[in-house]
Design a protein around this motif. Structure first.
Motif, PDB file in Angstrom:
ATOM      1  N   ASP A   1       7.375 -16.420  -3.002  1.00  0.00           N
ATOM      2  CA  ASP A   1       7.834 -17.359  -1.983  1.00  0.00           C
ATOM      3  C   ASP A   1       8.703 -16.692  -0.932  1.00  0.00           C
ATOM      4  OD1 ASP A   1      10.099 -16.884  -3.455  1.00  0.00           O
ATOM      5  OD2 ASP A   1      10.601 -18.991  -3.802  1.00  0.00           O
ATOM      6  N   ALA A   2       8.764 -15.363  -0.942  1.00  0.00           N
ATOM      7  CA  ALA A   2       9.559 -14.649   0.055  1.00  0.00           C
ATOM      8  C   ALA A   2       8.940 -13.287   0.306  1.00  0.00           C
ATOM      9  CB  ALA A   2      11.009 -14.499  -0.416  1.00  0.00           C
ATOM     10  N   GLN A   3       8.946 -12.883   1.574  1.00  0.00           N
ATOM     11  CA  GLN A   3       8.416 -11.578   1.948  1.00  0.00           C
ATOM     12  C   GLN A   3       9.116 -10.461   1.187  1.00  0.00           C
ATOM     13  OE1 GLN A   3       8.631  -8.760   5.901  1.00  0.00           O
ATOM     14  NE2 GLN A   3       8.303 -10.939   6.256  1.00  0.00           N
ATOM     15  N   ALA A   4      10.423 -10.584   0.994  1.00  0.00           N
ATOM     16  CA  ALA A   4      11.191  -9.539   0.316  1.00  0.00           C
ATOM     17  C   ALA A   4      10.695  -9.326  -1.108  1.00  0.00           C
ATOM     18  CB  ALA A   4      12.674  -9.894   0.316  1.00  0.00           C
ATOM     19  N   LEU A   5      10.335 -10.398  -1.786  1.00  0.00           N
ATOM     20  CA  LEU A   5       9.846 -10.271  -3.157  1.00  0.00           C
ATOM     21  C   LEU A   5       8.466  -9.633  -3.199  1.00  0.00           C
ATOM     22  CD1 LEU A   5      10.979 -13.733  -4.592  1.00  0.00           C
ATOM     23  CD2 LEU A   5      12.103 -11.518  -4.848  1.00  0.00           C
ATOM     24  N   GLU A   6       7.635  -9.966  -2.217  1.00  0.00           N
ATOM     25  CA  GLU A   6       6.292  -9.390  -2.180  1.00  0.00           C
ATOM     26  C   GLU A   6       6.348  -7.889  -1.883  1.00  0.00           C
ATOM     27  OE1 GLU A   6       4.024 -13.506  -0.849  1.00  0.00           O
ATOM     28  OE2 GLU A   6       4.348 -11.930   0.633  1.00  0.00           O
ATOM     29  N   VAL A   7       7.197  -7.486  -0.949  1.00  0.00           N
ATOM     30  CA  VAL A   7       7.317  -6.058  -0.644  1.00  0.00           C
ATOM     31  C   VAL A   7       7.982  -5.328  -1.810  1.00  0.00           C
ATOM     32  CG1 VAL A   7       8.260  -4.346   0.949  1.00  0.00           C
ATOM     33  CG2 VAL A   7       7.335  -6.480   1.827  1.00  0.00           C
ATOM     34  N   ALA A   8       8.878  -6.002  -2.522  1.00  0.00           N
ATOM     35  CA  ALA A   8       9.467  -5.397  -3.718  1.00  0.00           C
ATOM     36  C   ALA A   8       8.386  -5.089  -4.742  1.00  0.00           C
ATOM     37  CB  ALA A   8      10.524  -6.313  -4.312  1.00  0.00           C
ATOM     38  N   SER A   9       7.399  -5.964  -4.853  1.00  0.00           N
ATOM     39  CA  SER A   9       6.272  -5.708  -5.759  1.00  0.00           C
ATOM     40  C   SER A   9       5.460  -4.514  -5.289  1.00  0.00           C
ATOM     41  CB  SER A   9       5.388  -6.955  -5.858  1.00  0.00           C
ATOM     42  OG  SER A   9       6.080  -8.030  -6.445  1.00  0.00           O
ATOM     43  N   ALA A  10       5.303  -4.391  -3.969  1.00  0.00           N
ATOM     44  CA  ALA A  10       4.597  -3.224  -3.429  1.00  0.00           C
ATOM     45  C   ALA A  10       5.383  -1.944  -3.725  1.00  0.00           C
ATOM     46  CB  ALA A  10       4.382  -3.384  -1.931  1.00  0.00           C
ATOM     47  N   LEU A  11       6.699  -1.996  -3.609  1.00  0.00           N
ATOM     48  CA  LEU A  11       7.527  -0.829  -3.932  1.00  0.00           C
ATOM     49  C   LEU A  11       7.418  -0.459  -5.412  1.00  0.00           C
ATOM     50  CD1 LEU A  11      10.645  -1.666  -1.759  1.00  0.00           C
ATOM     51  CD2 LEU A  11       9.348   0.473  -1.638  1.00  0.00           C
ATOM     52  N   ALA A  12       7.101  -1.447  -6.249  1.00  0.00           N
ATOM     53  CA  ALA A  12       6.886  -1.191  -7.670  1.00  0.00           C
ATOM     54  C   ALA A  12       5.439  -0.785  -7.957  1.00  0.00           C
ATOM     55  CB  ALA A  12       7.252  -2.430  -8.484  1.00  0.00           C
ATOM     56  N   GLU A  13       4.681  -0.503  -6.879  1.00  0.00           N
ATOM     57  CA  GLU A  13       3.310   0.000  -6.968  1.00  0.00           C
ATOM     58  C   GLU A  13       2.351  -1.003  -7.604  1.00  0.00           C
ATOM     59  OE1 GLU A  13       3.169   3.964  -8.549  1.00  0.00           O
ATOM     60  OE2 GLU A  13       4.806   4.655  -7.286  1.00  0.00           O
ATOM     61  N   GLN A  14       2.573  -2.303  -7.292  1.00  0.00           N
ATOM     62  CA  GLN A  14       1.690  -3.344  -7.789  1.00  0.00           C
ATOM     63  C   GLN A  14       0.537  -3.647  -6.845  1.00  0.00           C
ATOM     64  OE1 GLN A  14       2.223  -4.694 -10.971  1.00  0.00           O
ATOM     65  NE2 GLN A  14       3.647  -2.962 -10.924  1.00  0.00           N
ATOM     66  N   GLY A  15       0.605  -3.153  -5.607  1.00  0.00           N
ATOM     67  CA  GLY A  15      -0.456  -3.423  -4.656  1.00  0.00           C
ATOM     68  C   GLY A  15       0.019  -3.195  -3.232  1.00  0.00           C
ATOM     69  N   VAL A  16      -0.767  -3.737  -2.288  1.00  0.00           N
ATOM     70  CA  VAL A  16      -0.439  -3.643  -0.868  1.00  0.00           C
ATOM     71  C   VAL A  16       0.102  -5.004  -0.431  1.00  0.00           C
ATOM     72  CG1 VAL A  16      -1.284  -3.112   1.448  1.00  0.00           C
ATOM     73  CG2 VAL A  16      -2.316  -1.991  -0.545  1.00  0.00           C
TER      74      VAL A  16
ATOM     75  N   GLN B   1      13.498   1.389   7.633  1.00  0.00           N
ATOM     76  CA  GLN B   1      14.155   2.474   6.907  1.00  0.00           C
ATOM     77  C   GLN B   1      13.274   2.953   5.757  1.00  0.00           C
ATOM     78  OE1 GLN B   1      18.071   1.547   5.422  1.00  0.00           O
ATOM     79  NE2 GLN B   1      18.592   3.679   5.104  1.00  0.00           N
ATOM     80  N   ASP B   2      12.634   2.044   5.048  1.00  0.00           N
ATOM     81  CA  ASP B   2      11.739   2.433   3.956  1.00  0.00           C
ATOM     82  C   ASP B   2      10.559   3.241   4.490  1.00  0.00           C
ATOM     83  OD1 ASP B   2      12.735   0.997   1.398  1.00  0.00           O
ATOM     84  OD2 ASP B   2      12.803  -0.558   2.931  1.00  0.00           O
ATOM     85  N   LEU B   3      10.068   2.864   5.659  1.00  0.00           N
ATOM     86  CA  LEU B   3       8.966   3.609   6.268  1.00  0.00           C
ATOM     87  C   LEU B   3       9.430   4.982   6.737  1.00  0.00           C
ATOM     88  CD1 LEU B   3       7.366   0.652   8.249  1.00  0.00           C
ATOM     89  CD2 LEU B   3       6.184   1.993   6.501  1.00  0.00           C
ATOM     90  N   ALA B   4      10.604   5.028   7.357  1.00  0.00           N
ATOM     91  CA  ALA B   4      11.111   6.298   7.873  1.00  0.00           C
ATOM     92  C   ALA B   4      11.400   7.289   6.754  1.00  0.00           C
ATOM     93  CB  ALA B   4      12.363   6.051   8.701  1.00  0.00           C
TER      94      ALA B   4
ATOM     95  N   THR C   1       3.210   1.970  -1.323  1.00  0.00           N
ATOM     96  CA  THR C   1       3.851   3.259  -1.570  1.00  0.00           C
ATOM     97  C   THR C   1       2.832   4.385  -1.422  1.00  0.00           C
ATOM     98  OG1 THR C   1       3.400   3.223  -3.934  1.00  0.00           O
ATOM     99  CG2 THR C   1       5.453   2.183  -3.190  1.00  0.00           C
ATOM    100  N   PRO C   2       3.294   5.590  -1.087  1.00  0.00           N
ATOM    101  CA  PRO C   2       2.368   6.732  -1.041  1.00  0.00           C
ATOM    102  C   PRO C   2       1.660   6.961  -2.375  1.00  0.00           C
ATOM    103  CG  PRO C   2       4.456   7.288   0.007  1.00  0.00           C
ATOM    104  CD  PRO C   2       4.651   5.960  -0.660  1.00  0.00           C
ATOM    105  N   ALA C   3       2.381   6.775  -3.493  1.00  0.00           N
ATOM    106  CA  ALA C   3       1.779   6.990  -4.812  1.00  0.00           C
ATOM    107  C   ALA C   3       0.656   5.988  -5.073  1.00  0.00           C
ATOM    108  CB  ALA C   3       2.851   6.893  -5.894  1.00  0.00           C
TER     109      ALA C   3
ATOM    110  N   LEU D   1      15.059 -10.958   6.246  1.00  0.00           N
ATOM    111  CA  LEU D   1      15.892 -10.646   7.410  1.00  0.00           C
ATOM    112  C   LEU D   1      17.308 -10.280   6.980  1.00  0.00           C
ATOM    113  CD1 LEU D   1      16.504 -10.577  10.453  1.00  0.00           C
ATOM    114  CD2 LEU D   1      16.811 -13.059  10.377  1.00  0.00           C
ATOM    115  N   GLY D   2      17.863 -11.056   6.048  1.00  0.00           N
ATOM    116  CA  GLY D   2      19.233 -10.820   5.627  1.00  0.00           C
ATOM    117  C   GLY D   2      19.417  -9.512   4.897  1.00  0.00           C
ATOM    118  N   ALA D   3      18.538  -9.234   3.929  1.00  0.00           N
ATOM    119  CA  ALA D   3      18.709  -8.053   3.090  1.00  0.00           C
ATOM    120  C   ALA D   3      18.272  -6.773   3.784  1.00  0.00           C
ATOM    121  CB  ALA D   3      17.938  -8.231   1.779  1.00  0.00           C
TER     122      ALA D   3
END
Length: 305
Positions: free
Chosen positions: A222-237, A247-250, A171-173, A105-107
């Motif tokens: 232990d945080a949603q932000a870290l899990e989505v960061a892993s997704a942004l690094a193309e580690q999974g869904v 904003q990332d989706l848009a 990620t799309p990739a 929420l904060g970031a």
């Protein structure tokens, strides 16, 4: 009959409150910066003045007697009100507003908007810290919190901001690399990030029947932000809030393979000690952030039914 309260020194009540809360004369002494003997003497003098014991002494700690329990509740409330009153007397519009918040929420949602608050309130500096623990706002040096839950915390006033929702994000990739996803059931065998329980809720919302050990994600943080960061690094869904990651989706950094949004109960709230509701910097931020939430179309769209 003389007013007995007028004969009780504030220092004795303050020491009693700390000892009752911490259940230890030693820990109370450390918190207040006095000797353990001073705590013991003040408590004993208070007991003599009231003509009844307030503590049951034990080798390593103390317990409250029934009389001590009654006085402890009143003393804790009185000290909180006194702290708030003193704060209000010395408070000016200038100063630092300390906020503790969950990282996602904060970031993702708050930080991009904070510039608008600081333009509107140039005399208030904001100190924003993220923490996965529930901070005790009555004891620690934070003015307010943005946290997830049901909105019920003793001694705190809370205002609803946003629903607790998540959807599948990648990620799309990454999506192209695994050959795409035709149905939500395809995610059972895909590399997934997050807790099994949260994925089970999402699969249920998607109409996917409970499955076997294949449903266990390969990575959990232990945080949603870290899990989505892993997704942004193309580690999974990963599962993430479409509100926080709008904003990332848009901008196409993330995609949601399916239009399935799961509600997880409760939501996100702004909360602060009830007795501090009129402190100007808290009231200013509360009014501002509630207006921001009300103006967010995704929050309006995804409010829990």
């Amino acid at each position: 009959m003389p007013d007995i309260l007028a004969t009780l020194p504030l220092s004795a009540i303050r020491i009693f409150e700390a000892a009752a809360r911490l259940k230890s004369f030693t820990r109370a002494a450390d918190e207040l910066g006095v000797s353990q003997a001073a705590v013991s003497w003040q408590v004993k003098a208070l007991e003599q003045r009231l003509d009844q014991p307030l503590f049951v002494r034990r080798p390593r700690e103390v317990d409250l007697t029934p009389a001590g329990e009654r006085l402890s509740r009143a003393a804790t409330e009185a000290m909180a009100i006194l702290r708030a009153a003193v704060s209000d007397l010395v408070e000016t519009e200038e100063g630092v507003l300390s906020i503790t918040t969950v990282q996602s929420l904060g970031a993702q949602w708050l930080a991009p908007r904070l510039g608008g608050f600081q333009v509107a309130h140039p005399r208030i500096a904001v100190r924003l810290e993220t923490s996965s623990r529930v901070v005790d706002l009555t004891r620690e040096t934070y003015d307010l919190a943005l946290r997830g839950g049901q909105g019920h915390w003793p001694g705190l006033e809370s205002h609803y901001l946003a629903p607790s929702i998540q959807t599948a994000l990648c990620t799309p990739a990454f999506l192209a690399r695994i050959g795409g996803l035709a149905t939500p059931a395809d995610l059972v065998d895909a590399p997934r990030i997050g807790s099994a329980a949260e994925w089970a809720t999402w699969f249920d919302a998607a109409g996917v029947a409970p499955c076997d050990d294949r449903a266990v994600p390969r990575l959990m943080a232990d945080a949603q932000a870290l899990e989505v960061a892993s997704a942004l690094a193309e580690q999974g869904v990963a599962l993430g809030s479409p509100i926080f990651y709008a904003q990332d989706l848009a901008q196409g950094r993330l995609v949601a393979p399916f239009d399935v949004v799961a509600h997880y109960g409760g939501g996100y709230w702004i909360t602060y000690p009830a007795e501090r509701r009129r402190v100007r910097k808290i009231a200013a931020f509360r009014d501002w952030i509630l207006a921001q939430a009300a103006a967010d179309p995704l929050i309006a769209r995804h409010r829990a039914p």
